[in-house]
Design a protein around this motif. Sequence first.
Motif, PDB file in Angstrom:
ATOM      1  N   GLU A  10       0.821  -1.223   0.000  1.00 20.93           N
ATOM      2  CA  GLU A  10       0.000   0.000   0.000  1.00 20.93           C
ATOM      3  C   GLU A  10       0.847   1.261   0.000  1.00 20.93           C
ATOM      4  N   THR A  11       2.018   1.218   0.678  1.00 21.68           N
ATOM      5  CA  THR A  11       2.825   2.432   0.695  1.00 21.68           C
ATOM      6  C   THR A  11       3.300   2.754  -0.720  1.00 21.68           C
TER       7      THR A  11
ATOM      8  N   GLU B  59       1.602   1.877  -3.445  1.00 17.59           N
ATOM      9  CA  GLU B  59       0.423   2.339  -4.179  1.00 17.59           C
ATOM     10  C   GLU B  59       0.081   3.781  -3.814  1.00 17.59           C
ATOM     11  N   ALA B  60       0.217   4.098  -2.532  1.00 15.71           N
ATOM     12  CA  ALA B  60      -0.048   5.472  -2.105  1.00 15.71           C
ATOM     13  C   ALA B  60       0.914   6.423  -2.814  1.00 15.71           C
ATOM     14  N   ALA B  61       2.165   5.985  -2.971  1.00 21.22           N
ATOM     15  CA  ALA B  61       3.149   6.827  -3.650  1.00 21.22           C
ATOM     16  C   ALA B  61       2.799   6.987  -5.127  1.00 21.22           C
TER      17      ALA B  61
ATOM     18  N   GLN C  99      11.477   7.461  -8.135  1.00 19.50           N
ATOM     19  CA  GLN C  99      11.164   8.089  -6.851  1.00 19.50           C
ATOM     20  C   GLN C  99      10.611   7.064  -5.873  1.00 19.50           C
TER      21      GLN C  99
ATOM     22  N   LYS D  16      12.768   6.941  -2.730  1.00 16.45           N
ATOM     23  CA  LYS D  16      12.166   7.708  -1.648  1.00 16.45           C
ATOM     24  C   LYS D  16      11.195   6.900  -0.792  1.00 16.45           C
ATOM     25  N   ILE D  17      10.706   5.789  -1.324  1.00 19.74           N
ATOM     26  CA  ILE D  17       9.745   4.992  -0.556  1.00 19.74           C
ATOM     27  C   ILE D  17      10.358   3.651  -0.159  1.00 19.74           C
TER      28      ILE D  17
ATOM     29  N   PRO E 212      14.359   3.833   1.760  1.00 21.78           N
ATOM     30  CA  PRO E 212      14.334   4.280   3.166  1.00 21.78           C
ATOM     31  C   PRO E 212      13.680   3.256   4.092  1.00 21.78           C
ATOM     32  N   GLN E 213      12.711   2.504   3.559  1.00 21.49           N
ATOM     33  CA  GLN E 213      12.025   1.547   4.422  1.00 21.49           C
ATOM     34  C   GLN E 213      12.880   0.334   4.735  1.00 21.49           C
TER      35      GLN E 213
END
Lengths: 362, 337
Positions: free
Chosen positions: B234-235, B237-239, B248, B252-253, B256-257
């Motif tokens: 989901e993170t 998809e949200a991005a 990106q 960026k998603i 970092p995770q």
Amino acid sequence: MGNLTLSDVSKTYGGTVNVLNDINLDITAGELIVFVGPSGCGKSTLLRMIAGLEKITGGDLAIDGQRMNDVPPAQRRIAMVFQSYALYPHMTVRENMAFALKLAKKSKEEIAEAVDEAARKLQLTDYLDRLPKALSGGQRQRVAIGRSIVRDPKIYLFDEPLSNLDAALRVATRIEIARLKEEMPDRTMIYVTHDQVEAMTLADRIVVLANKGIAQVGSPLELYEKPQNEMVATFIGSPAMNLLPGKITGTGAQTEVTLDAGGKTLSNVPTEASDMGKQVNIGVRPEHLEATDGEGLFTGHVDITEALGEVTLLYFETVGTDPALIAKLPGVHKDRRGQQVSMTAAPEHVHLFHEGQSLLYR
Amino acid sequence: MGVDMAPALQGLLTIVIGIGACVAYFFGSNLLLDTLFPPRGPKAGRNTNIANLIRPWLFLFPALFALGLYLMYPVVETMRLSLTSRIPGGGYEWVGLANYAQMVQEPKFWEAMGNNLLWLLVVPGMATIFGLLAAQLTDRIGWGSIAKSIIFMPMAISFVGAAVIWKLVYDARPAGQDQIGILNAFVVWLGGEPETWLTIPFWNNFFLMVVLIWIQSGFAMVILSAALRGIPEETVEAAIIDGANPMQIFFKIKVPQIRSTIMVVWTTITVIVLKIFDIVFAMTNGQWGTQVLANYMYDKLFVARDWGIGSASAIVIMILVLPILVWNVRNARREMS
């Protein structure tokens, strides 16, 4: 603006597995539409197709008249709130909300203003510099909503946003969403849920999805009072509507039905002479059943009672595999357990279904 | 039964005896404890408490003993050796830090230090980057698992084996002859002159590093691939809805995770690099300016038979590895919680 049109939209996985078929729906700007349906009915898939996260394999999606099938999600002017919040765990609340605007290369001042405004609306101002893991579930979902608001989309998509919250928080957040909608009367919201209460309380119109298609579209009360088919009738309302098989034995402005188990009832659903003798199911909601001393719809042995304070549910002993008949009587009636009770219903509350379809619509 | 028992049978017997001894130890020591402090009679409660205090140590003892014997004793002994010097004719004398002083005056030691630093800067970073790229790129394609197996395969080869393979890659024959080294074959095919790659100063270090990067990228890929899979979809998809492009989303998603996993991979390879020995030993043995600390230690310890300086260099390696190791363990622990 934020009109949305689905025409003949279908979804097929791998060319063979068909999950949605020929969905036609017009949503007017400013409406709050709720998609409900049993699990696996494709309601989330439909929402994700609108979002652009799933490919539309048939038909067209248009937003404000513009075909959107091949437009990337970010350019559809939609925003989505996920059940799991989907916050970026490595970013603070402020960064989470600012992310989309940063990507859109908005100026620093513009971003700060939008974030502060959204934070104020959602009472998140004190949490802007926290990481998501330092927030409660309700706060996280508010951040997710805030992330949508800052982008000022035309259409908000909510995918079961309250399912991960506990009961009290769910009510509070539900009211918050309703308030948010009121503040933005021209924004369209599409909301997926399996929770009837959410659907009934939030929706301008409810779309009931079942069997790969739309079972009925209407206002919450329309669905409750005039369900088009047995599926909607039993899905909306809790406990579910009772269905009893019978035959039409009198036609006209009022219809007389003789039940297979004996008993007669009148219904305000009009029928024609040609309907005489048709096999039907009569539908009566538990809350519309009344105890009677005389001849009723049916007489049954009360197996279990559930006293909820304001009402008492009576579960009648079942015959074979039929679902139990349920009556909802106001007040406390624990003493009815184990008794033979006759039930009746007023003609205006008796629905008629022939082959699953309501005789009211034809 | 003769002494010329079949080796397989001998092995089997050892296993049976070994396991039998273990079982006997745990069973017997436990029984002894229960006999000394019987969990019955008037003092049952007190005895049980005492026995429960002793029991864990009883069961830990074999492991602690083995660790002490094979890990702690060598460390202490190496430290002692690094502070002593052999007297010709037999015996030792304490020389304090003289071994260290002599070591830091040797240019070869500083060459090894410098090269190790170079390895440290290049190998963990490159292996992690390649591993991350491989993990991300193989994640979404149909034949990704086959690609992953191939990339992971060098992990199954010993460092010496890998060194031999790459020595063949870098092999050079005089100009005019057929080149059996693929690199020179390629250079000649392009119209160039064959090179003896492993003797080119400074750059030969990188030719050696390639071998370790080749091996460790597979390790990094496997760990990072699992971490990438653990990122909530989901993170991402949200991005996508927020308008992030694939680059990106990755930088960026996703990255970092999995930052803490990247650090664990990076530090693990760093520790391996600090101890790197086999590849250098098998390919150049530290000649032509490719010396590294572990090979330097080996040279001193087993070639020059200078136990003092050899031990001193071993201690230097340990001191360099220790902080990274501690940090790595801490990181891994935080990851788990």
